[in-house]
Enzyme design. Structure first.
Site, PDB file in Angstrom:
ATOM      1  N   HIS A   1       0.981  -1.157   0.000  1.00 46.36           N
ATOM      2  CA  HIS A   1      -0.133  -0.030   0.079  1.00 46.36           C
ATOM      3  C   HIS A   1       0.677   1.081  -0.076  1.00 46.36           C
ATOM      4  CE1 HIS A   1       0.638   1.031   4.344  1.00 46.36           C
ATOM      5  NE2 HIS A   1       0.702  -0.224   4.464  1.00 46.36           N
TER       6      HIS A   1
ATOM      7  N   CYS B   1       2.851  -5.018   6.918  1.00 45.66           N
ATOM      8  CA  CYS B   1       2.640  -4.632   5.530  1.00 45.66           C
ATOM      9  C   CYS B   1       3.712  -4.078   4.736  1.00 45.66           C
ATOM     10  CB  CYS B   1       1.269  -3.770   5.433  1.00 45.66           C
ATOM     11  SG  CYS B   1      -0.018  -4.669   5.951  1.00 45.66           S
TER      12      CYS B   1
END
Length: 235
Positions: free
Chosen positions: A179, A195
């Site tokens: 992301h 992440c």
């Protein structure tokens, strides 16, 4: 999708794709390279929300986007994440790859293995997993009640940034994402809860060249496998 070096578009001039950072270049060439990066990482005003330009002086130039020689057994189109070096590679043809700098999971939050991009979202909502709420109960104060439960709607204040790619193994959500971030100075560090975070301009570029169904390989941080970046040691 053709992932040869000749036809791959990086969202900047063709010259920017070949930018190198070697100390032997002339001053004029350095200025041209910096100009290319300023265009590549300039403000984005035509998206759903405006994205500010990047202050390049706050980022190690080794983590700026570039095309590199990259030896791997993975097929063109595969994404390979190397947490140890904090790079993400989009494998191209002819032994090349687009290399992006990333922020990765801090100690205790890493993950490795093979997954598939199940779906992609622009300006995604953020739904922290229940384990994160347990660790950081104060997060609940920042959440609203969205369709999928407690979460934060997409937008400039959302930690998932401008784009998100969701990693699944079979029918199971790994809960790990690739992301964007509005904290580009964290790129090149171990900072996330597992992440893979990217500069917004870079995650938009990756998003535009990566269809759903793409294979993602996250290497084991201590050793890595199946790759050799010929330029990383010189960056």
């Amino acid at each position: 999708m053709d992932l040869s070096r000749r036809t791959f578009l990086l969202g900047a001039s063709a010259a920017a794709a070949g930018v190198t950072l070697q100390s032997s270049r002339t001053f004029a060439q350095s200025l041209r390279d910096m100009s290319a990066y300023q265009r590549m990482y300039g403000p984005v005003d035509d998206d759903l929300y405006p994205i500010p330009g990047i202050e390049l002086s706050r980022i190690n130039p080794a983590y700026l986007r570039r095309v590199v020689q990259y030896d791997t057994t993975e097929a063109p189109g595969t994404i390979v994440v190397d947490p140890r070096s904090r790079y993400l590679y989009l494998v191209m043809r002819d032994g090349m790859a687009v290399r992006y700098g990333v922020g990765v999971g801090r100690s205790g939050f890493g993950w490795s293995g093979a997954a598939t991009i199940k779906n992609k979202q622009e300006w995604p909502d953020w739904y922290p997993p229940k384990e994160m709420f347990a660790r950081e109960p104060e997060l609940l104060e920042q959440m609203g009640e969205l369709q999928g439960g407690p979460g934060m709607p997409g937008g400039p204040g959302n930690p998932l940034g401008a784009r998100a790619l969701y990693l699944w193994q079979g029918n199971k959500d790994t809960l790990y994402r690739i992301h964007g971030t509005f904290e580009p100075w964290t790129i090149g560090t171990n900072v996330s809860s597992g992440c893979i975070r990217m500069i917004n301009q870079d995650v938009i570029d990756l998003y535009d060249h990566t269809p759903a169904g793409t294979k993602v390989v996250v290497l084991n941080a201590p050793s890595g496998r199946g790759r050799r970046d010929q330029t990383a040691a010189r960056s």
